[in-house]
Design an enzyme around this catalytic site. Structure first.
Site, PDB file in Angstrom:
ATOM      1  N   SER A  28     106.808  98.304 -75.183  1.00 42.59           N
ATOM      2  CA  SER A  28     107.987  97.591 -75.682  1.00 42.59           C
ATOM      3  C   SER A  28     107.871  97.309 -77.178  1.00 42.59           C
ATOM      4  O   SER A  28     108.773  96.720 -77.768  1.00 42.59           O
ATOM      5  CB  SER A  28     108.172  96.278 -74.922  1.00 42.59           C
ATOM      6  OG  SER A  28     106.995  95.501 -74.972  1.00 42.59           O
ATOM      7  N   ASN A 115     102.670  86.591 -69.652  1.00 40.25           N
ATOM      8  CA  ASN A 115     103.900  86.199 -68.957  1.00 40.25           C
ATOM      9  C   ASN A 115     104.518  84.929 -69.537  1.00 40.25           C
ATOM     10  O   ASN A 115     105.730  84.862 -69.764  1.00 40.25           O
ATOM     11  CB  ASN A 115     103.634  86.031 -67.458  1.00 40.25           C
ATOM     12  CG  ASN A 115     103.217  87.337 -66.813  1.00 40.25           C
ATOM     13  OD1 ASN A 115     103.323  88.397 -67.444  1.00 40.25           O
ATOM     14  ND2 ASN A 115     102.749  87.286 -65.575  1.00 40.25           N
ATOM     15  N   HIS A 161     154.204  87.677 -72.343  1.00 37.12           N
ATOM     16  CA  HIS A 161     154.377  89.092 -71.979  1.00 37.12           C
ATOM     17  C   HIS A 161     154.603  89.973 -73.219  1.00 37.12           C
ATOM     18  O   HIS A 161     155.219  91.031 -73.117  1.00 37.12           O
ATOM     19  CB  HIS A 161     155.545  89.304 -71.007  1.00 37.12           C
ATOM     20  CG  HIS A 161     155.603  88.313 -69.888  1.00 37.12           C
ATOM     21  ND1 HIS A 161     155.029  88.537 -68.655  1.00 37.12           N
ATOM     22  CD2 HIS A 161     156.136  87.068 -69.836  1.00 37.12           C
ATOM     23  CE1 HIS A 161     155.224  87.470 -67.883  1.00 37.12           C
ATOM     24  NE2 HIS A 161     155.889  86.570 -68.575  1.00 37.12           N
ATOM     25  N   SER A 282     142.746 106.097 -94.902  1.00 36.49           N
ATOM     26  CA  SER A 282     142.647 107.329 -94.131  1.00 36.49           C
ATOM     27  C   SER A 282     142.314 108.465 -95.089  1.00 36.49           C
ATOM     28  O   SER A 282     142.801 108.487 -96.224  1.00 36.49           O
ATOM     29  CB  SER A 282     143.978 107.606 -93.437  1.00 36.49           C
ATOM     30  OG  SER A 282     144.074 108.986 -93.127  1.00 36.49           O
ATOM     31  N   LYS A 288     147.977 104.973 -95.514  1.00 34.78           N
ATOM     32  CA  LYS A 288     147.392 104.141 -94.463  1.00 34.78           C
ATOM     33  C   LYS A 288     146.420 103.096 -94.967  1.00 34.78           C
ATOM     34  O   LYS A 288     145.649 103.320 -95.882  1.00 34.78           O
ATOM     35  CB  LYS A 288     146.652 105.039 -93.457  1.00 34.78           C
ATOM     36  CG  LYS A 288     147.563 106.000 -92.737  1.00 34.78           C
ATOM     37  CD  LYS A 288     147.968 105.516 -91.380  1.00 34.78           C
ATOM     38  CE  LYS A 288     146.800 105.273 -90.484  1.00 34.78           C
ATOM     39  NZ  LYS A 288     147.172 105.233 -89.093  1.00 34.78           N
ATOM     40  N   ASN A 290     143.964 100.734 -92.652  1.00 34.46           N
ATOM     41  CA  ASN A 290     143.648 100.509 -91.240  1.00 34.46           C
ATOM     42  C   ASN A 290     142.827  99.239 -91.007  1.00 34.46           C
ATOM     43  O   ASN A 290     141.934  98.932 -91.790  1.00 34.46           O
ATOM     44  CB  ASN A 290     142.868 101.703 -90.685  1.00 34.46           C
ATOM     45  CG  ASN A 290     143.702 102.974 -90.689  1.00 34.46           C
ATOM     46  OD1 ASN A 290     144.910 102.924 -90.495  1.00 34.46           O
ATOM     47  ND2 ASN A 290     143.055 104.091 -90.930  1.00 34.46           N
ATOM     48  N   GLU A 295     139.470  96.270 -85.182  1.00 30.02           N
ATOM     49  CA  GLU A 295     139.282  97.207 -84.066  1.00 30.02           C
ATOM     50  C   GLU A 295     137.832  97.195 -83.584  1.00 30.02           C
ATOM     51  O   GLU A 295     137.552  97.250 -82.381  1.00 30.02           O
ATOM     52  CB  GLU A 295     139.684  98.617 -84.477  1.00 30.02           C
ATOM     53  CG  GLU A 295     141.178  98.742 -84.738  1.00 30.02           C
ATOM     54  CD  GLU A 295     141.510 100.055 -85.435  1.00 30.02           C
ATOM     55  OE1 GLU A 295     141.714 101.042 -84.743  1.00 30.02           O
ATOM     56  OE2 GLU A 295     141.538 100.072 -86.672  1.00 30.02           O
ATOM     57  N   TYR A 322     106.771  87.097 -62.353  1.00 27.83           N
ATOM     58  CA  TYR A 322     107.084  88.131 -63.337  1.00 27.83           C
ATOM     59  C   TYR A 322     107.036  89.531 -62.740  1.00 27.83           C
ATOM     60  O   TYR A 322     106.155  89.848 -61.941  1.00 27.83           O
ATOM     61  CB  TYR A 322     106.074  88.046 -64.498  1.00 27.83           C
ATOM     62  CG  TYR A 322     106.314  89.110 -65.563  1.00 27.83           C
ATOM     63  CD1 TYR A 322     107.218  88.896 -66.594  1.00 27.83           C
ATOM     64  CD2 TYR A 322     105.648  90.329 -65.510  1.00 27.83           C
ATOM     65  CE1 TYR A 322     107.450  89.870 -67.556  1.00 27.83           C
ATOM     66  CE2 TYR A 322     105.870  91.314 -66.476  1.00 27.83           C
ATOM     67  CZ  TYR A 322     106.777  91.080 -67.488  1.00 27.83           C
ATOM     68  OH  TYR A 322     107.009  92.045 -68.430  1.00 27.83           O
ATOM     69  N   GLN A 327     111.004  93.197 -68.864  1.00 24.89           N
ATOM     70  CA  GLN A 327     110.859  93.705 -70.234  1.00 24.89           C
ATOM     71  C   GLN A 327     112.177  94.318 -70.743  1.00 24.89           C
ATOM     72  O   GLN A 327     112.392  94.425 -71.942  1.00 24.89           O
ATOM     73  CB  GLN A 327     109.741  94.756 -70.263  1.00 24.89           C
ATOM     74  CG  GLN A 327     109.472  95.351 -71.622  1.00 24.89           C
ATOM     75  CD  GLN A 327     108.152  96.111 -71.641  1.00 24.89           C
ATOM     76  OE1 GLN A 327     107.095  95.515 -71.676  1.00 24.89           O
ATOM     77  NE2 GLN A 327     108.216  97.429 -71.576  1.00 24.89           N
ATOM     78  N   LYS A 330     115.067  92.436 -73.428  1.00 23.69           N
ATOM     79  CA  LYS A 330     115.133  92.221 -74.874  1.00 23.69           C
ATOM     80  C   LYS A 330     116.150  93.102 -75.592  1.00 23.69           C
ATOM     81  O   LYS A 330     116.948  92.615 -76.401  1.00 23.69           O
ATOM     82  CB  LYS A 330     113.745  92.395 -75.495  1.00 23.69           C
ATOM     83  CG  LYS A 330     112.862  91.206 -75.199  1.00 23.69           C
ATOM     84  CD  LYS A 330     111.421  91.479 -75.508  1.00 23.69           C
ATOM     85  CE  LYS A 330     110.511  90.870 -74.489  1.00 23.69           C
ATOM     86  NZ  LYS A 330     110.633  91.402 -73.114  1.00 23.69           N
TER      87      LYS A 330
HETATM   88  N1  ARG Z   1     105.930  93.369 -72.888  1.00 22.55           N
HETATM   89  C1  ARG Z   1     106.051  92.511 -71.737  1.00 22.55           C
HETATM   90  C2  ARG Z   1     107.512  92.065 -71.580  1.00 22.55           C
HETATM   91  O1  ARG Z   1     108.240  92.184 -72.502  1.00 22.55           O
HETATM   92  C3  ARG Z   1     105.171  91.320 -71.876  1.00 22.55           C
HETATM   93  C4  ARG Z   1     104.740  90.716 -70.577  1.00 22.55           C
HETATM   94  C5  ARG Z   1     103.806  91.614 -69.874  1.00 22.55           C
HETATM   95  N2  ARG Z   1     103.269  90.996 -68.719  1.00 22.55           N
HETATM   96  C6  ARG Z   1     102.635  91.708 -67.774  1.00 22.55           C
HETATM   97  N3  ARG Z   1     102.217  91.065 -66.743  1.00 22.55           N
HETATM   98  N4  ARG Z   1     102.547  93.014 -67.835  1.00 22.55           N
HETATM   99  O2  ARG Z   1     107.924  91.601 -70.542  1.00 22.55           O
END
Ligand code: ARG
Length: 463
Positions: A28, A115, A161, A282, A288, A290, A295, A322, A327, A330
């Site tokens: 990640s 975690n 409407h 444009s 134009k 825009n 939008e 967990y 993951q 994010k």
């Molecule tokens: N990169 C992991 C995440 O974003 C961190 C936590 C990892 N924990 C584990 N038990 N593998 O969730």
């Protein structure tokens, strides 16, 4: 001895390193490096607490603190080498810390797990975004209040409407969005308050046997208190989901307004002129201009809703505590946050710069029999006719005017009388759009005086 290719953070149990595809799906670091500052803040708080509770020595804590500051400056200056083999931001930071300070780095991870670490980092990141959203919303609300104040008494058509309904004021229309964004603001504040509990010290899932002080780390990181259940703390992503839901509702409001601006800036409407700064031309049609920013704001809502749905789907089937599925939280939140902030800023810029075209608004306000309700209300008030009958008579007058291609005030008294005997000259006192809006003095109504009262209320709130 462990195999050199196995992970240096947990290599003890592993004889071989991961397959390249395993590394690719698992890592990640490509995105969670955005949480570097939060990760280091969390580690600093944790190390200081470990020293204060006697779990590690003050010397080790000091070395960790110094080392983390070096890591942070390396990341900030762009010299830090992120490694996919080290999976995520947590292990990248810790491994570099080890290179810099050696042995004490290995004591940092006492009484915590990735975690609780990731839950803490992510909460800190999301909390900052709630704060950014609050700022963005306040700036947008202020821009709308300024527009409302400038055009508190400009008449324009109000629609239902998308058909002309009754005349309203420009100020009233602007203040409608102030109410919407005001509710968004209160949702942001509520959600931020609810999420402000520290997961740090929940460790992997069960808490820890070390005598840690979770109040201390919570306080150091600006949380109101530690979370009360370690299983919940490491598996909860409600805060991210609330962020995305609040963002979605706000994006929906932004999108509705954007849609109106697209319509209003068209040659057919001409209600508003958007500034050159927030428009594009444009490449082929020289005439134009825009409304691209509007939008794009309208389109952003799609990816923000998408992020909310995606994370709901990720979370809905996960057993406690967990799972690595989490993951996937994010990227959704990062993308939604970036686009939400951008949409808020773009809308604020457009609103600040736009010019309401008073004449076009007024001309449109008078068309489409927009004062028909005023005529019916007059019959109820003055002639004591039941509203349903007044509605019927007015409908007949509208049909007559429509047939002749004129507006209601253009009909003569004789025309009116031919439909209803009792109508008098006095009817013409209510038929103009200005008169119509001025008469809508009920609390929250469109009368300029009501709009100005709401503008004053909001100015006080904004301070
Ligand atoms: N990169 C992991 C995440 O974003 C961190 C936590 C990892 N924990 C584990 N038990 N593998 O969730």
């Amino acid at each position: 001895m462990t195999d050199k290719t196995s992970n240096q953070m947990w290599g003890g149990r592993f004889a071989a390193g991961p397959n390249a595809i395993m590394e690719a799906i698992n890592a990640s670091i490509g995105f969670d490096q955005r949480m570097a500052a939060q990760d280091i803040a969390g580690s600093r708080a944790h190390a200081a607490m470990l020293a204060a509770t006697g779990v590690i020595t003050d010397n080790d804590a000091e070395a960790i603190r110094e080392g983390l500051l070096t890591v942070l400056s390396e990341i900030e200056s762009g010299s830090f080498q992120f490694s996919t083999a080290l999976e995520d931001i947590h292990m990248n930071v810790e491994a570099r810390l080890k290179e810099i300070i050696g042995e004490p780095a290995g004591r940092l991870h006492t009484g915590r797990s990735r975690n609780d670490q990731v839950a803490t980092d992510f909460k800190l990141w999301v909390r900052d975004q709630f704060d950014a959203a609050e700022k963005g919303l306040l700036a947008l609300i202020k821009a709308l209040v300024d527009q409302a104040e400038a055009g508190a008494d400009w008449v324009m058509p109000g629609f239902t409407h998308l058909q002309t309904a009754q005349p309203v004021t420009w100020g009233h229309h602007m203040m409608a969005y102030v109410e919407m964004f005001g509710r968004d603001l209160s949702r942001v504040r509520d959600a931020r308050k609810r999420m402000n509990e520290s997961p740090l010290g929940s460790a992997a899932l069960a808490g820890t046997s070390f005598p840690i002080d979770r109040e201390m780390t919570a306080k150091a990181l600006g949380f109101d208190r530690p979370t009360a259940n370690s299983l919940d703390a490491v598996s909860d992503r409600d805060f991210a989901l609330e962020f995305l839901s609040v963002a979605s509702i706000c994006a929906m409001h932004l999108s509705r307004f954007a849609e109106e601006l697209v319509i209003w800036s068209s040659a057919q409407f001409r209600f508003v002129t958007l500034s050159d700064r927030f428009s594009t031309g444009s490449s082929i049609m020289p005439q134009k201009k825009n409304p691209d920013a509007a939008e794009l704001i309208r389109a952003k809502v799609g990816r923000i809703f998408g992020a909310n749905t995606a994370l709901m789907m990720v979370m809905k089937g996960l057993p406690l505590a967990y799972s690595k599925d989490m993951q996937e939280d994010k990227e959704q939140v990062f993308d939604a946050a970036d686009n939400w902030m951008l949409a808020l800023a773009a809308m604020e810029g457009m609103v600040k710069d736009m010019t309401g075209n008073r004449e076009s608004l007024a001309a449109a306000a008078g068309s489409g029999f927009s004062t028909a309700t005023d005529l019916a209300d007059w019959m109820v008030r003055v002639l004591k006719v039941p509203f349903r009958d007044a509605h019927h008579v007015t409908g007949a007058l509208v049909a007559m005017a429509e047939g002749r291609g004129v507006d209601l005030p253009d009909l003569s008294l004789e025309d009116m009388k031919s439909v209803h005997e009792g109508i008098t000259e006095d009817i013409f006192t209510v038929l103009g759009v200005e008169k119509s809006v001025n008469s809508r003095m009920s609390y929250g109504g469109t009368a300029p005086a009501q709009v100005r009262a709401q503008v004053a209320r909001w100015k006080e709130i904004l301070g």
